[in-house]
Scaffold this motif. Structure first.
Motif, PDB file in Angstrom:
ATOM      1  N   UNK A   1      42.247  18.178  16.418  1.00 58.34           N
ATOM      2  CA  UNK A   1      41.711  16.984  17.050  1.00 58.34           C
ATOM      3  C   UNK A   1      40.264  17.228  17.480  1.00 58.34           C
ATOM      4  N   UNK A   2      39.374  16.324  17.087  1.00 56.78           N
ATOM      5  CA  UNK A   2      37.972  16.485  17.454  1.00 56.78           C
ATOM      6  C   UNK A   2      37.778  16.494  18.968  1.00 56.78           C
ATOM      7  N   UNK A   3      38.635  15.789  19.683  1.00 54.85           N
ATOM      8  CA  UNK A   3      38.528  15.753  21.147  1.00 54.85           C
ATOM      9  C   UNK A   3      38.610  17.144  21.754  1.00 54.85           C
ATOM     10  N   UNK A   4      39.289  18.071  21.077  1.00 56.18           N
ATOM     11  CA  UNK A   4      39.465  19.427  21.615  1.00 56.18           C
ATOM     12  C   UNK A   4      38.214  20.293  21.470  1.00 56.18           C
ATOM     13  N   UNK A   5      37.250  19.870  20.630  1.00 55.93           N
ATOM     14  CA  UNK A   5      36.021  20.651  20.484  1.00 55.93           C
ATOM     15  C   UNK A   5      34.791  19.835  20.900  1.00 55.93           C
ATOM     16  N   UNK A   6      35.037  18.736  21.624  1.00 58.55           N
ATOM     17  CA  UNK A   6      33.915  17.942  22.121  1.00 58.55           C
ATOM     18  C   UNK A   6      33.249  18.629  23.306  1.00 58.55           C
ATOM     19  N   UNK A   7      32.004  18.245  23.557  1.00 55.36           N
ATOM     20  CA  UNK A   7      31.299  18.750  24.730  1.00 55.36           C
ATOM     21  C   UNK A   7      32.170  18.525  25.956  1.00 55.36           C
ATOM     22  N   UNK A   8      32.310  19.522  26.834  1.00 57.95           N
ATOM     23  CA  UNK A   8      33.189  19.350  27.999  1.00 57.95           C
ATOM     24  C   UNK A   8      32.664  18.288  28.962  1.00 57.95           C
ATOM     25  N   UNK A   9      33.573  17.602  29.613  1.00 59.34           N
ATOM     26  CA  UNK A   9      33.187  16.651  30.651  1.00 59.34           C
ATOM     27  C   UNK A   9      32.756  17.433  31.889  1.00 59.34           C
TER      28      UNK A   9
ATOM     29  N   UNK B   1       0.802  -1.218   0.000  1.00 63.63           N
ATOM     30  CA  UNK B   1       0.000   0.000   0.000  1.00 63.63           C
ATOM     31  C   UNK B   1       0.836   1.270   0.000  1.00 63.63           C
ATOM     32  N   UNK B   2       2.177   1.133  -0.088  1.00 66.56           N
ATOM     33  CA  UNK B   2       3.044   2.296  -0.135  1.00 66.56           C
ATOM     34  C   UNK B   2       3.624   2.700   1.203  1.00 66.56           C
ATOM     35  N   UNK B   3       3.133   2.113   2.304  1.00 67.93           N
ATOM     36  CA  UNK B   3       3.713   2.392   3.614  1.00 67.93           C
ATOM     37  C   UNK B   3       5.124   1.806   3.694  1.00 67.93           C
ATOM     38  N   UNK B   4       5.958   2.381   4.540  1.00 70.17           N
ATOM     39  CA  UNK B   4       7.322   1.887   4.723  1.00 70.17           C
ATOM     40  C   UNK B   4       7.584   1.720   6.214  1.00 70.17           C
ATOM     41  N   UNK B   5       8.209   0.615   6.579  1.00 72.38           N
ATOM     42  CA  UNK B   5       8.493   0.312   7.981  1.00 72.38           C
ATOM     43  C   UNK B   5       9.992   0.076   8.130  1.00 72.38           C
ATOM     44  N   UNK B   6      10.596   0.708   9.149  1.00 68.90           N
ATOM     45  CA  UNK B   6      12.036   0.587   9.363  1.00 68.90           C
ATOM     46  C   UNK B   6      12.305   0.253  10.815  1.00 68.90           C
ATOM     47  N   UNK B   7      13.091  -0.804  11.044  1.00 71.18           N
ATOM     48  CA  UNK B   7      13.399  -1.215  12.408  1.00 71.18           C
ATOM     49  C   UNK B   7      14.722  -1.975  12.439  1.00 71.18           C
ATOM     50  N   UNK B   8      15.447  -1.832  13.548  1.00 69.99           N
ATOM     51  CA  UNK B   8      16.641  -2.637  13.794  1.00 69.99           C
ATOM     52  C   UNK B   8      17.670  -2.546  12.691  1.00 69.99           C
ATOM     53  N   UNK B   9      18.107  -3.717  12.199  1.00 71.71           N
ATOM     54  CA  UNK B   9      19.133  -3.726  11.162  1.00 71.71           C
ATOM     55  C   UNK B   9      18.601  -3.269   9.810  1.00 71.71           C
ATOM     56  N   UNK B  10      17.289  -3.027   9.714  1.00 64.70           N
ATOM     57  CA  UNK B  10      16.738  -2.445   8.499  1.00 64.70           C
ATOM     58  C   UNK B  10      17.080  -0.980   8.349  1.00 64.70           C
ATOM     59  N   UNK B  11      17.541  -0.364   9.433  1.00 62.28           N
ATOM     60  CA  UNK B  11      17.985   1.031   9.391  1.00 62.28           C
ATOM     61  C   UNK B  11      19.406   1.096   8.818  1.00 62.28           C
ATOM     62  N   UNK B  12      19.837   2.287   8.480  1.00 62.26           N
ATOM     63  CA  UNK B  12      21.220   2.527   8.069  1.00 62.26           C
ATOM     64  C   UNK B  12      22.005   2.860   9.331  1.00 62.26           C
ATOM     65  N   UNK B  13      22.662   1.866   9.910  1.00 62.91           N
ATOM     66  CA  UNK B  13      23.386   2.043  11.169  1.00 62.91           C
ATOM     67  C   UNK B  13      24.799   2.519  10.851  1.00 62.91           C
ATOM     68  N   UNK B  14      25.167   3.696  11.375  1.00 62.28           N
ATOM     69  CA  UNK B  14      26.439   4.321  11.015  1.00 62.28           C
ATOM     70  C   UNK B  14      27.254   4.643  12.262  1.00 62.28           C
ATOM     71  N   UNK B  15      28.565   4.504  12.154  1.00 67.79           N
ATOM     72  CA  UNK B  15      29.503   4.937  13.202  1.00 67.79           C
ATOM     73  C   UNK B  15      30.487   5.894  12.529  1.00 67.79           C
ATOM     74  N   UNK B  16      30.158   7.201  12.472  1.00 69.83           N
ATOM     75  CA  UNK B  16      30.917   8.124  11.631  1.00 69.83           C
ATOM     76  C   UNK B  16      32.297   8.538  12.154  1.00 69.83           C
ATOM     77  N   UNK B  17      32.573   8.328  13.451  1.00 68.94           N
ATOM     78  CA  UNK B  17      33.839   8.775  14.016  1.00 68.94           C
ATOM     79  C   UNK B  17      34.716   7.587  14.401  1.00 68.94           C
ATOM     80  N   UNK B  18      36.017   7.730  14.231  1.00 69.82           N
ATOM     81  CA  UNK B  18      36.947   6.673  14.610  1.00 69.82           C
ATOM     82  C   UNK B  18      37.174   6.639  16.120  1.00 69.82           C
ATOM     83  N   UNK B  19      37.186   7.780  16.762  1.00 66.48           N
ATOM     84  CA  UNK B  19      37.567   7.846  18.177  1.00 66.48           C
ATOM     85  C   UNK B  19      36.411   8.209  19.105  1.00 66.48           C
ATOM     86  N   UNK B  20      35.218   8.446  18.561  1.00 65.57           N
ATOM     87  CA  UNK B  20      34.052   8.803  19.375  1.00 65.57           C
ATOM     88  C   UNK B  20      33.009   7.707  19.172  1.00 65.57           C
TER      89      UNK B  20
END
Length: 207
Positions: free
Chosen positions: A173-181, A12-31
């Motif tokens: 370095x991205x660590x230098x502009x990360x949200x402060x601890x 019917x044209x509806x689309x359902x997305x769940x779990x591994x059906x999503x585009x799971x991304x890890x964009x940073x190497x160190x975060x």
């Protein structure tokens, strides 16, 4: 621009997305950021309400994003534009830095961030009392919705950019502009608490 195959379509044209059906991304190497992109933007389907990517990110207080703005995914630099985004905070308490100011964002809060506002996120550390007597647990779930398909542009400064002409790419370095601890006590003294239609200023939050 190619569109990733996400979820599955019903007859019917509806689309359902769940779990591994999503585009799971890890964009940073160190975060340790994991993005669960439920909608990639573009033209999977054509309703006018669908624009950029939509998905969610589980946050803990150990996860601290670099300061950034969002920009269109045009191939040529001269065609890129700054983009707005919407963030829904649920399942906990978040911390957001907007133009260098830190805000405590409770469960059920929608944050609209205009084009060019440098921002970064983390979860509120455990033990911070909210005005209703609940206490932060050190985690929350972010639901993100971008105005158009976008990518991440790191930035060092905290002033709003009026256009891409104002953008200076941060290549350190991205660590230098990360949200402060921050500890729970530092959150209470350095942050404004969002509650209903007002702000409780730094040092004036619940104790």
């Amino acid at each position: 621009m190619s569109i990733a195959a996400i979820g599955f379509a019903l007859p019917n044209g509806c689309r359902i997305t769940h779990g591994t059906g999503a585009n799971v991304k890890t964009p940073f190497k160190t975060i340790p950021l994991t993005m669960h992109e439920l909608y990639p933007g573009g033209t999977l389907t054509t309703p006018s309400t669908q624009r950029g990517q939509l998905g969610f990110i589980p946050f803990t207080h150990e996860l601290r994003l670099p300061r950034h703005v969002h920009v269109t995914m045009a191939e040529r630099d001269e065609d890129r534009r700054l983009l707005a985004e919407r963030i829904l905070v649920t399942g906990g308490v978040g911390l957001v830095e907007l133009n260098g100011e830190i805000y405590v964002i409770p469960h059920g809060c929608l944050v609209d961030i205009p084009e060019g506002v440098p921002h970064t996120w983390s979860a509120c550390p455990p033990g911070v009392a909210m005005p209703d007597g609940t206490t932060s647990t050190g985690q929350f779930l972010m639901v993100y919705d971008y105005a158009e398909p976008t990518s991440f542009f790191p930035v060092e400064g905290t002033h709003t950019l009026n256009s891409m002409a104002d953008y200076v790419r941060y290549d350190g370095k991205l660590a230098d502009i990360c949200f402060p601890t921050l500890t729970a006590e530092q959150v209470k003294t350095k942050s404004a608490f969002v509650w209903n239609d007002s702000l409780i200023g730094p040092g004036q939050g619940p104790h």
